[in-house]
Design an enzyme around this catalytic site. Structure first.
Site, PDB file in Angstrom:
ATOM      1  N   TYR A 130       3.632  -7.613   5.725  1.00 49.78           N
ATOM      2  CA  TYR A 130       2.561  -7.375   4.750  1.00 49.78           C
ATOM      3  C   TYR A 130       2.194  -5.893   4.776  1.00 49.78           C
ATOM      4  O   TYR A 130       1.065  -5.499   4.961  1.00 49.78           O
ATOM      5  CB  TYR A 130       1.341  -8.249   5.082  1.00 49.78           C
ATOM      6  CG  TYR A 130       0.351  -8.370   3.947  1.00 49.78           C
ATOM      7  CD1 TYR A 130       0.642  -9.156   2.837  1.00 49.78           C
ATOM      8  CD2 TYR A 130      -0.875  -7.703   3.977  1.00 49.78           C
ATOM      9  CE1 TYR A 130      -0.257  -9.272   1.796  1.00 49.78           C
ATOM     10  CE2 TYR A 130      -1.785  -7.817   2.939  1.00 49.78           C
ATOM     11  CZ  TYR A 130      -1.470  -8.604   1.853  1.00 49.78           C
ATOM     12  OH  TYR A 130      -2.358  -8.727   0.813  1.00 49.78           O
ATOM     13  N   GLY A 131       3.230  -5.056   4.630  1.00 51.21           N
ATOM     14  CA  GLY A 131       3.012  -3.615   4.592  1.00 51.21           C
ATOM     15  C   GLY A 131       3.075  -3.139   3.160  1.00 51.21           C
ATOM     16  O   GLY A 131       2.632  -3.826   2.233  1.00 51.21           O
ATOM     17  N   ARG A 167       3.661 -11.414  12.517  1.00 50.26           N
ATOM     18  CA  ARG A 167       3.431 -11.549  13.949  1.00 50.26           C
ATOM     19  C   ARG A 167       1.992 -12.016  14.142  1.00 50.26           C
ATOM     20  O   ARG A 167       1.081 -11.512  13.468  1.00 50.26           O
ATOM     21  CB  ARG A 167       3.622 -10.185  14.647  1.00 50.26           C
ATOM     22  CG  ARG A 167       5.060  -9.746  14.681  1.00 50.26           C
ATOM     23  CD  ARG A 167       5.183  -8.359  15.275  1.00 50.26           C
ATOM     24  NE  ARG A 167       4.497  -7.359  14.450  1.00 50.26           N
ATOM     25  CZ  ARG A 167       4.558  -6.063  14.654  1.00 50.26           C
ATOM     26  NH1 ARG A 167       5.253  -5.586  15.664  1.00 50.26           N
ATOM     27  NH2 ARG A 167       3.920  -5.219  13.861  1.00 50.26           N
ATOM     28  N   SER A 207      -1.951  -7.054  10.004  1.00 46.79           N
ATOM     29  CA  SER A 207      -1.511  -7.567   8.706  1.00 46.79           C
ATOM     30  C   SER A 207      -2.017  -8.993   8.475  1.00 46.79           C
ATOM     31  O   SER A 207      -2.286  -9.387   7.341  1.00 46.79           O
ATOM     32  CB  SER A 207       0.016  -7.575   8.619  1.00 46.79           C
ATOM     33  OG  SER A 207       0.515  -6.271   8.614  1.00 46.79           O
ATOM     34  N   HIS A 244      16.004  -3.410   0.424  1.00 49.97           N
ATOM     35  CA  HIS A 244      16.825  -2.220   0.644  1.00 49.97           C
ATOM     36  C   HIS A 244      18.085  -2.714   1.362  1.00 49.97           C
ATOM     37  O   HIS A 244      18.001  -3.607   2.214  1.00 49.97           O
ATOM     38  CB  HIS A 244      16.036  -1.217   1.489  1.00 49.97           C
ATOM     39  CG  HIS A 244      16.779   0.051   1.822  1.00 49.97           C
ATOM     40  ND1 HIS A 244      17.636   0.682   0.951  1.00 49.97           N
ATOM     41  CD2 HIS A 244      16.749   0.815   2.948  1.00 49.97           C
ATOM     42  CE1 HIS A 244      18.120   1.766   1.533  1.00 49.97           C
ATOM     43  NE2 HIS A 244      17.601   1.870   2.737  1.00 49.97           N
ATOM     44  N   GLY A 277       5.478   0.563  -2.542  1.00 48.03           N
ATOM     45  CA  GLY A 277       4.854  -0.743  -2.672  1.00 48.03           C
ATOM     46  C   GLY A 277       3.500  -0.700  -3.372  1.00 48.03           C
ATOM     47  O   GLY A 277       3.190  -1.572  -4.192  1.00 48.03           O
ATOM     48  N   GLU A 281      -1.560  25.738  -6.213  1.00 45.84           N
ATOM     49  CA  GLU A 281      -0.333  26.155  -6.900  1.00 45.84           C
ATOM     50  C   GLU A 281       0.889  25.352  -6.454  1.00 45.84           C
ATOM     51  O   GLU A 281       1.760  25.043  -7.260  1.00 45.84           O
ATOM     52  CB  GLU A 281      -0.069  27.654  -6.671  1.00 45.84           C
ATOM     53  CG  GLU A 281      -1.023  28.577  -7.399  1.00 45.84           C
ATOM     54  CD  GLU A 281      -1.014  28.383  -8.921  1.00 45.84           C
ATOM     55  OE1 GLU A 281      -0.006  27.921  -9.480  1.00 45.84           O
ATOM     56  OE2 GLU A 281      -2.048  28.692  -9.541  1.00 45.84           O
ATOM     57  N   GLU A 341      -0.662  20.968  -8.237  1.00 51.25           N
ATOM     58  CA  GLU A 341      -0.094  21.055  -9.587  1.00 51.25           C
ATOM     59  C   GLU A 341       1.272  20.387  -9.709  1.00 51.25           C
ATOM     60  O   GLU A 341       1.728  20.122 -10.819  1.00 51.25           O
ATOM     61  CB  GLU A 341       0.017  22.525 -10.029  1.00 51.25           C
ATOM     62  CG  GLU A 341      -1.306  23.110 -10.466  1.00 51.25           C
ATOM     63  CD  GLU A 341      -1.114  24.395 -11.257  1.00 51.25           C
ATOM     64  OE1 GLU A 341      -0.276  24.424 -12.179  1.00 51.25           O
ATOM     65  OE2 GLU A 341      -1.784  25.394 -10.917  1.00 51.25           O
ATOM     66  N   SER A 346       3.809  27.009 -20.362  1.00 54.19           N
ATOM     67  CA  SER A 346       3.874  28.252 -21.148  1.00 54.19           C
ATOM     68  C   SER A 346       5.310  28.769 -21.194  1.00 54.19           C
ATOM     69  O   SER A 346       6.140  28.436 -20.332  1.00 54.19           O
ATOM     70  CB  SER A 346       2.978  29.306 -20.521  1.00 54.19           C
ATOM     71  OG  SER A 346       3.478  29.656 -19.237  1.00 54.19           O
TER      72      SER A 346
HETATM   73  P1  NAD Z   1       6.160  -1.267   6.221  1.00 54.53           P
HETATM   74  O1  NAD Z   1       6.394  -0.226   7.246  1.00 54.53           O
HETATM   75  O2  NAD Z   1       5.013  -1.024   5.281  1.00 54.53           O
HETATM   76  O3  NAD Z   1       5.988  -2.694   6.951  1.00 54.53           O
HETATM   77  C1  NAD Z   1       4.860  -2.995   7.646  1.00 54.53           C
HETATM   78  C2  NAD Z   1       4.809  -4.497   7.933  1.00 54.53           C
HETATM   79  O4  NAD Z   1       5.848  -4.844   8.856  1.00 54.53           O
HETATM   80  C3  NAD Z   1       3.484  -4.901   8.534  1.00 54.53           C
HETATM   81  O5  NAD Z   1       3.139  -6.195   8.078  1.00 54.53           O
HETATM   82  C4  NAD Z   1       3.823  -4.944  10.024  1.00 54.53           C
HETATM   83  O6  NAD Z   1       2.983  -5.824  10.710  1.00 54.53           O
HETATM   84  C5  NAD Z   1       5.250  -5.471   9.988  1.00 54.53           C
HETATM   85  N1  NAD Z   1       6.011  -5.086  11.154  1.00 54.53           N
HETATM   86  C6  NAD Z   1       6.143  -3.851  11.689  1.00 54.53           C
HETATM   87  N2  NAD Z   1       6.936  -3.874  12.771  1.00 54.53           N
HETATM   88  C7  NAD Z   1       7.315  -5.165  12.927  1.00 54.53           C
HETATM   89  C8  NAD Z   1       8.118  -5.833  13.893  1.00 54.53           C
HETATM   90  N3  NAD Z   1       8.700  -5.187  14.913  1.00 54.53           N
HETATM   91  N4  NAD Z   1       8.264  -7.179  13.762  1.00 54.53           N
HETATM   92  C9  NAD Z   1       7.688  -7.843  12.748  1.00 54.53           C
HETATM   93  N5  NAD Z   1       6.909  -7.262  11.818  1.00 54.53           N
HETATM   94  C10 NAD Z   1       6.730  -5.945  11.917  1.00 54.53           C
HETATM   95  O7  NAD Z   1       7.505  -1.556   5.440  1.00 54.53           O
HETATM   96  P2  NAD Z   1       7.892  -1.076   3.952  1.00 54.53           P
HETATM   97  O8  NAD Z   1       7.807   0.409   3.849  1.00 54.53           O
HETATM   98  O9  NAD Z   1       7.162  -1.930   2.986  1.00 54.53           O
HETATM   99  O10 NAD Z   1       9.447  -1.452   3.937  1.00 54.53           O
HETATM  100  C11 NAD Z   1       9.877  -2.801   3.877  1.00 54.53           C
HETATM  101  C12 NAD Z   1      11.260  -2.833   3.255  1.00 54.53           C
HETATM  102  O11 NAD Z   1      11.168  -2.406   1.892  1.00 54.53           O
HETATM  103  C13 NAD Z   1      12.269  -1.905   3.910  1.00 54.53           C
HETATM  104  O12 NAD Z   1      13.517  -2.519   3.850  1.00 54.53           O
HETATM  105  C14 NAD Z   1      12.243  -0.677   3.016  1.00 54.53           C
HETATM  106  O13 NAD Z   1      13.422   0.087   3.039  1.00 54.53           O
HETATM  107  C15 NAD Z   1      12.047  -1.336   1.670  1.00 54.53           C
HETATM  108  N6  NAD Z   1      11.457  -0.473   0.643  1.00 54.53           N
HETATM  109  C16 NAD Z   1      10.269   0.136   0.900  1.00 54.53           C
HETATM  110  C17 NAD Z   1       9.671   0.903  -0.077  1.00 54.53           C
HETATM  111  C18 NAD Z   1       8.278   1.448   0.145  1.00 54.53           C
HETATM  112  O14 NAD Z   1       7.622   1.725  -0.830  1.00 54.53           O
HETATM  113  N7  NAD Z   1       7.762   1.597   1.336  1.00 54.53           N
HETATM  114  C19 NAD Z   1      10.309   1.087  -1.317  1.00 54.53           C
HETATM  115  C20 NAD Z   1      11.518   0.406  -1.571  1.00 54.53           C
HETATM  116  C21 NAD Z   1      12.077  -0.369  -0.564  1.00 54.53           C
HETATM  117 MG    MG Z   2      14.239   3.962   0.770  1.00 56.56          MG
HETATM  118 MG    MG Z   3       0.243  28.404 -12.954  1.00 53.96          MG
END
Ligand code: NAD
Ligand code: MG
Ligand code: MG
Length: 338
Positions: free
Chosen positions: A24-25, A47, A52, A107, A133, A226, A230, A251
């Site tokens: 739930y990140g 967990r 989260s 990903h 996200g 700057e 911007e 400009s």
């Molecule tokens: P994040 O770092 O935000 O994830 C955090 C979550 O993972 C929390 O709920 C945390 O409790 C849980 N977590 C952390 N360590 C853990 C562990 N060891 N065991 C179980 N849970 C654990 O993750 P994210 O940036 O959202 O990335 C998630 C996936 O999405 C990845 O594969 C990333 O490449 C992909 N992705 C992310 C973004 C982005 O905007 N961040 C964009 C596109 C794709």
């Molecule tokens: Mg990436």
């Molecule tokens: Mg300027």
């Protein structure tokens, strides 16, 4: 290249099914809430006792342990940090996930670089929104959606692609367009884009510009506006209508400077470096470095975060942003909630 939209997606493939969102990140909160608002039955797998857990419950979601959630779902999407996915898959998901279920990622990293070897009975897909996200969520709430990629690595059911497209539509991507790719292409282009341009390239460019002005004796506040503030205004124009629209909006003076100076900054040497960066991604050299970093307890991430926080562009920036309260009114990130 074919682009899919909501009208091409069959959401009935997810109706009456349960979707487990593991994590739930940044991505996890956005997927879980968008799915719920699209009337998909969702459970968040976390967990026990973590931060989260509280956030997801406070948002009205049903929450379970990772293995419980994986065990009760037809579709399991793993949205935790890439470096943690291999272990979590082996320990909590593989033993629990139902036969014939769909295993999904946002990903391709872990599949492409062999960190997860999925069970043979599973469908394995990717739904990768092309946005952070928090933007996946805010755009959906505004009635839109961010573009997304889908890919299939394993298709046991014969429906893996259609199910991935249904999921992409349920989180909003079908409102702006879904493109089919494969795990290799998504992984390598995503890593290259974030390293060379979006995160690595942009941040070093901003800091180098800021440092140059400050070292020459100009006020850090001026340098911040700057070289950082911007940038958003310029990128908004590029995003809206491409480079031509941005040039139309600035400009003639700024545009002439762009042509004269751009190639002095991004030189033949920079382009050669980009090719080398891409080669490191293609050969797995970068992936190896990231996996070792995580095995060593993330020393680079921790020390570089400390150094960045101490850089004058961050301390000056925090003060200046306090004087621009409208920025917070539309803030994407609220660390107590998401
Ligand atoms: P994040 O770092 O935000 O994830 C955090 C979550 O993972 C929390 O709920 C945390 O409790 C849980 N977590 C952390 N360590 C853990 C562990 N060891 N065991 C179980 N849970 C654990 O993750 P994210 O940036 O959202 O990335 C998630 C996936 O999405 C990845 O594969 C990333 O490449 C992909 N992705 C992310 C973004 C982005 O905007 N961040 C964009 C596109 C794709
Ligand atoms: Mg990436
Ligand atoms: Mg300027």
């Amino acid at each position: 290249m074919r682009v899919f939209y909501d009208k091409d997606a069959d959401l009935s493939l997810l109706r009456g099914k349960k979707v487990a969102v593991i994590g739930y990140g940044s991505q996890g909160h956005a997927h879980a809430l968008n799915l719920k608002d699209s009337q998909i039955d969702v459970v968040v797998g976390l967990r026990e006792g973590g931060d989260s857990w509280r956030k997801a419950q406070a948002a009205g979601l049903s929450v379970a342990s990772m293995s419980e959630a994986a065990g009760m779902a037809d579709f399991v999407i793993v949205l935790i940090p890439d470096e943690t996915i291999g272990k979590v898959y082996r320990e909590s998901i593989a033993p629990a996930i139902r036969e014939g279920a769909t295993l999904a990622f946002a990903h391709g990293f872990n599949i492409h670089y062999g960190q997860v070897s999925p069970r043979a009975d599973l469908d394995v897909v990717m739904i990768a929104p092309k946005a952070p996200g928090h933007t996946v969520r805010s755009t959906y709430v505004d009635g839109g959606g961010v573009p997304g990629l889908i890919a299939v690595a394993q298709d046991r059911s014969g429906q893996a692609r259609d199910v991935a497209l249904a999921y992409a539509s349920a989180i909003g991507c079908g409102r702006s367009g879904v493109i089919e790719t494969n795990f290799r292409e998504e992984t390598e282009t995503d890593l290259f884009g974030e390293q060379a341009v979006l995160c690595g390239g942009a941040v070093e460019l901003i800091k180098a510009g800021f440092d140059t002005l400050v070292e020459a004796g100009y006020a850090p506040e001026m340098a911040y506006f700057e070289c950082l503030h911007e940038l958003k205004l310029i990128v908004d124009l590029i995003y809206e209508g491409g480079i031509g629209t941005m040039n139309y909006g600035i400009s003639n003076n700024a545009e002439f400077g762009e042509y004269l100076t751009g190639p002095r900054i991004v030189t033949a040497e920079t382009r050669a470096a980009m090719k080398a960066v891409l080669a490191d991604i293609q050969t797995g050299e970068y992936a190896k470095a990231f996996i070792l970093e995580s095995q060593a307890g993330a020393p680079t991430l921790q020390s570089r975060r400390r150094l960045t926080a101490a850089h004058p562009i961050e301390t000056v920036g925090a003060k200046l942003r306090d004087m621009m309260p409208w920025i917070q009114r539309t803030a994407l990130v609220d660390k107590t909630r998401n």
